[in-house]
Structure formats: structure tokens, C-alpha cells
Design a protein around this motif. Sequence first.
Motif, PDB file in Angstrom:
ATOM      1  N   TYR A   9       5.177 -19.208  -8.862  1.00  0.00           N
ATOM      2  CA  TYR A   9       6.426 -18.481  -9.096  1.00  0.00           C
ATOM      3  C   TYR A   9       7.281 -18.467  -7.821  1.00  0.00           C
ATOM      4  O   TYR A   9       8.475 -18.790  -7.857  1.00  0.00           O
ATOM      5  N   ILE A  10       6.666 -18.113  -6.704  1.00  0.00           N
ATOM      6  CA  ILE A  10       7.419 -18.030  -5.445  1.00  0.00           C
ATOM      7  C   ILE A  10       7.893 -19.419  -5.016  1.00  0.00           C
ATOM      8  O   ILE A  10       9.026 -19.589  -4.553  1.00  0.00           O
ATOM      9  N   SER A  11       7.027 -20.420  -5.182  1.00  0.00           N
ATOM     10  CA  SER A  11       7.377 -21.786  -4.781  1.00  0.00           C
ATOM     11  C   SER A  11       8.566 -22.326  -5.569  1.00  0.00           C
ATOM     12  O   SER A  11       9.316 -23.183  -5.075  1.00  0.00           O
ATOM     13  N   ASP A  12       8.735 -21.840  -6.777  1.00  0.00           N
ATOM     14  CA  ASP A  12       9.838 -22.307  -7.620  1.00  0.00           C
ATOM     15  C   ASP A  12      11.174 -21.646  -7.273  1.00  0.00           C
ATOM     16  O   ASP A  12      12.221 -22.051  -7.790  1.00  0.00           O
ATOM     17  N   ILE A  13      11.146 -20.610  -6.437  1.00  0.00           N
ATOM     18  CA  ILE A  13      12.402 -20.009  -5.978  1.00  0.00           C
ATOM     19  C   ILE A  13      13.024 -20.974  -4.974  1.00  0.00           C
ATOM     20  O   ILE A  13      12.341 -21.430  -4.056  1.00  0.00           O
ATOM     21  N   PRO A  14      14.295 -21.317  -5.107  1.00  0.00           N
ATOM     22  CA  PRO A  14      14.902 -22.284  -4.174  1.00  0.00           C
ATOM     23  C   PRO A  14      14.736 -21.865  -2.717  1.00  0.00           C
ATOM     24  O   PRO A  14      14.966 -20.714  -2.360  1.00  0.00           O
ATOM     25  N   LYS A  15      14.306 -22.829  -1.867  1.00  0.00           N
ATOM     26  CA  LYS A  15      14.112 -22.548  -0.438  1.00  0.00           C
ATOM     27  C   LYS A  15      15.415 -22.635   0.343  1.00  0.00           C
ATOM     28  O   LYS A  15      15.732 -21.798   1.161  1.00  0.00           O
ATOM     29  N   PHE A 119      13.818 -17.567  -1.790  1.00  0.00           N
ATOM     30  CA  PHE A 119      12.415 -17.796  -1.429  1.00  0.00           C
ATOM     31  C   PHE A 119      12.031 -17.004  -0.180  1.00  0.00           C
ATOM     32  O   PHE A 119      11.062 -16.244  -0.172  1.00  0.00           O
ATOM     33  N   PHE A 120      12.815 -17.174   0.882  1.00  0.00           N
ATOM     34  CA  PHE A 120      12.506 -16.515   2.155  1.00  0.00           C
ATOM     35  C   PHE A 120      12.663 -15.003   2.043  1.00  0.00           C
ATOM     36  O   PHE A 120      11.830 -14.241   2.548  1.00  0.00           O
ATOM     37  N   GLU A 121      13.717 -14.555   1.386  1.00  0.00           N
ATOM     38  CA  GLU A 121      13.963 -13.121   1.243  1.00  0.00           C
ATOM     39  C   GLU A 121      12.832 -12.445   0.471  1.00  0.00           C
ATOM     40  O   GLU A 121      12.415 -11.327   0.812  1.00  0.00           O
ATOM     41  N   PHE A 122      12.346 -13.121  -0.551  1.00  0.00           N
ATOM     42  CA  PHE A 122      11.263 -12.565  -1.354  1.00  0.00           C
ATOM     43  C   PHE A 122      10.009 -12.374  -0.497  1.00  0.00           C
ATOM     44  O   PHE A 122       9.368 -11.309  -0.510  1.00  0.00           O
ATOM     45  N   LEU A 123       9.648 -13.410   0.273  1.00  0.00           N
ATOM     46  CA  LEU A 123       8.457 -13.311   1.129  1.00  0.00           C
ATOM     47  C   LEU A 123       8.648 -12.290   2.244  1.00  0.00           C
ATOM     48  O   LEU A 123       7.701 -11.604   2.638  1.00  0.00           O
ATOM     49  N   PHE A 124       9.872 -12.172   2.745  1.00  0.00           N
ATOM     50  CA  PHE A 124      10.173 -11.150   3.750  1.00  0.00           C
ATOM     51  C   PHE A 124       9.933  -9.754   3.167  1.00  0.00           C
ATOM     52  O   PHE A 124       9.327  -8.890   3.818  1.00  0.00           O
ATOM     53  N   GLY A 125      10.396  -9.546   1.946  1.00  0.00           N
ATOM     54  CA  GLY A 125      10.149  -8.260   1.280  1.00  0.00           C
ATOM     55  C   GLY A 125       8.667  -7.996   1.109  1.00  0.00           C
ATOM     56  O   GLY A 125       8.190  -6.876   1.358  1.00  0.00           O
TER      57      GLY A 125
END
Length: 435
Positions: A9-15, A119-125
Motif C-alpha cells: 500500500y505504501i509503496s504504491d503511493i507516488p514517491k 509516500f514520504f509524508e505518510f512515512l514521516f507521520g
Amino acid sequence: MKYEDIVTYISDIPKFTKKNNPDHTKRFLELLGSPQENRKILHVAGTNGKGSVCVYLEAMLRAEGQTTGLFISPHLVKMNERIIVNGQQISDEQFIDAFEDTMDAVRRLETEGFSHPTFFEFLFGMAMRTFAKADVSCIVLETGLGGRLDATNVCEHPVLTLIASIGLDHTEYLGTTLEQIAWEKAGIIKPGVPCLYSEGEKESNQVIEKRAESLQSPCRKIAKSAFEILEIKDKHIAFSCVSDYYEDTIWTLDNIGVYQPANAMLALEGMRCLAGEQVDTGRLHVWRDALAAVHWEGRMEEILPRFYVDGAHNVNAVRGFADSVPDGGAQSVILFSAVQDKNYEEMISCLCENVQADEYIVTTIADKRRTKAQELGDVFCRYTDKPVSVKEALPEAFHYARKIQGERTVYCLGSLYLTGMLKALVEESQEDSYA
């Protein structure tokens, strides 16, 4: 959801897409419980070396007894690598827990009319939520891209900002000159908050200092002459600091990259800034031992006997790599790949001019932004008369490099994606040998 489904799911979020504005990220963090509040945050930007600076800072803070959170990117093999609590990447169970909390916040965010985080914002959260749950006292944040508009920059009250080496990279996003890129990196400087930066070119130095002055931020340049490399031996590098503050301490890093002492020096000066007054010998030794114990993956890392991977993926980093190769690269083989949005022709030119390898192997990495091996091979042939072997599939390139290695040293560079994929290949081959 299962761990594997979450990673998908996370990998499919545009980087690489348009960033959301700071108000979006601020609201996102509010819905996560404002995890950035009441914690000491050290914020690090830069073109090259910022990840190393973060890792060195975290190690020294933890050695002093602080509880720590570390957010870095990219990951090499597993996504968990980006979120570190007290020196350990989070478990799959912690990753799942952080994802579920973050998805709850995202759903509420979307009901308010905001878009889905990148992608990055999600992982930051996820990282910030994890750090809050672990109740860490210090957080070390590495910017993702640039600084001024980076998601990490919504943390408005860091105790310290640091800017590592600046060079030309991500020019399609950050600008085509050192001044423009420095301006984006200097966007992390906050009013009245101390800022330290590694000496670079005059153009970038002036931009950082002017920005700091406008914000009344105490700013100090860490000069290239602030340390002296003493020796490179047994896969370690030793250096001393010019300042009497560090007494006669000899500092050792588990790395042969000649660019790493500058990163360690910036981190040391960061610790000195936080400490305030002159520290005693005992505290210096705590820092010394912490730095010596750091093993930073993917940076001149030996993953098999005489088989090194290095994440150099822009021209400045390739120059640093070339300076680090013993004996100018004699008796060596280079394995190279790169993505399309890098200036890979200049990287290749620099490599061929400064490293006297016996043979070059080029390959294609499994990424949407990949450059085909034949295209890279054609560029190499314009800059070297040494053999250039084109291997489209990475496993084929890896096995060919091992086959021809003999007594020579193999160096792999050009992309952090290449580094991660090679490390995964080695891990798989070792697991198969024990099966």
C-alpha cells in the motif's frame, strides 16, 4: 492488514510527486496527536552526507543516555529501516501499529477535504507517531528532499539545525545552481535556533549565512580544515580535530570513505553546541566510542570479501567515492547503474577519469526511473577504453562480477536503489546456502 499488504500500500503511493503544503502536514500531525511537541528535535538537511550526520548524532545522544528516535531515508532493503527507536529499527508489529494509527488520521484528513499524504509524508507521520508512543526524548530528522517545503520542516521548534554538504542534485525540483539549492536547504533554519553547516562552495556558504542572519540564528561554518585524517587502515578511518576543545582524542569510524570525517565533524560540533560548556574527557570518550561503533550501511560498505557497495548517486558523491578508493582503483572492477533523473553522464565521466578500474559492468535496476544498461554502457564507452560489460538483469550482473573478481576489489555505485538490491541479493544467497 498484514505487513506485506501494508508495504505494498505504501509503496504504491507516488514517491516523486507534488508535495502537499505545510498546512496540510501540520493538520496531519495534529490528527496524529501532535507527536512533535515537547521533544528535542535535531533537523538535518544537505545534498550528501545528511543521513550519516543523523546516524552519528543519534548514536552520541543515545550513548549519553537519551532515548532517541531517528527518521532517515531511503531504506535499502526493508521499509522499517526508516524508523529507528533507541538504535533499533522498528519491528513488523510496531510498523503495523504505526500504519493503523496513521491510516486513521489520513481518513479523518480526507473527510476534511485534504488530499492523501505523499509516500514520504505518510512515512514521516508513521515515524512521528512511533516516536511519541515510545516517548523518546530526542528526535533526529533527516529531510527527504530540499528543506524549505519538506514535510519534516513543519516541526517549528528544533533545538538545532544542521546542513551537510551541498551539491547539484534533484535539480528539477530544487534549482539548477548551488545558490538555489542552498536556499532550499537553508529553509530549515529557524528564528533564533543555532545552525551549523559544512563548508562548501562560496556561493552556497553565503546563502546559508545570509538566511541565518535574517532570522537571527546563531550560525557557524564547520571548515574543511577542522579535522585531519590520520590514517585509513583495516577498513577504518582515523582522524583528529584541530580544536583544543576535543583535546588529543583520536576518532575512528567504521568506514573508509574519506568524506565521512566531515560528516562526523558536523555531528560532533552539533553535540558540542548542545553541551554548551567545555566537556570533560569522560564525555568526549563517550562520543568517541559511540562514533566508532556506528555501522552505516550502504556507504563504502563491504558486503562480501572485497565487494563494496556505496550509495554515491550524484557527481559530488562520485568524487567523494573516487577519493576514497585505495590506490586510485587499481586492481578493481566497477559495477554501475543509475536512474534517469540523475546526471549519469557526468557521473560516469568523473568515475572513468578518477578511478583506474580494470573493467566496468553496467546493469538495469528494477525501478520505474531506471536507465537501461545498454544506454549506460554506451556512455561508458565514450569515456574509457577498458572493457565495458552490459548485463541487463541485476542478478546476472552480480554473478558476473563475482565470477571475474578473482583477487580484485569490486565497487558498486550509482544509485541507492542498486545498493539496496545488491544487499538483498547477498542476503538471499546467504539464506539459500543455509537452507
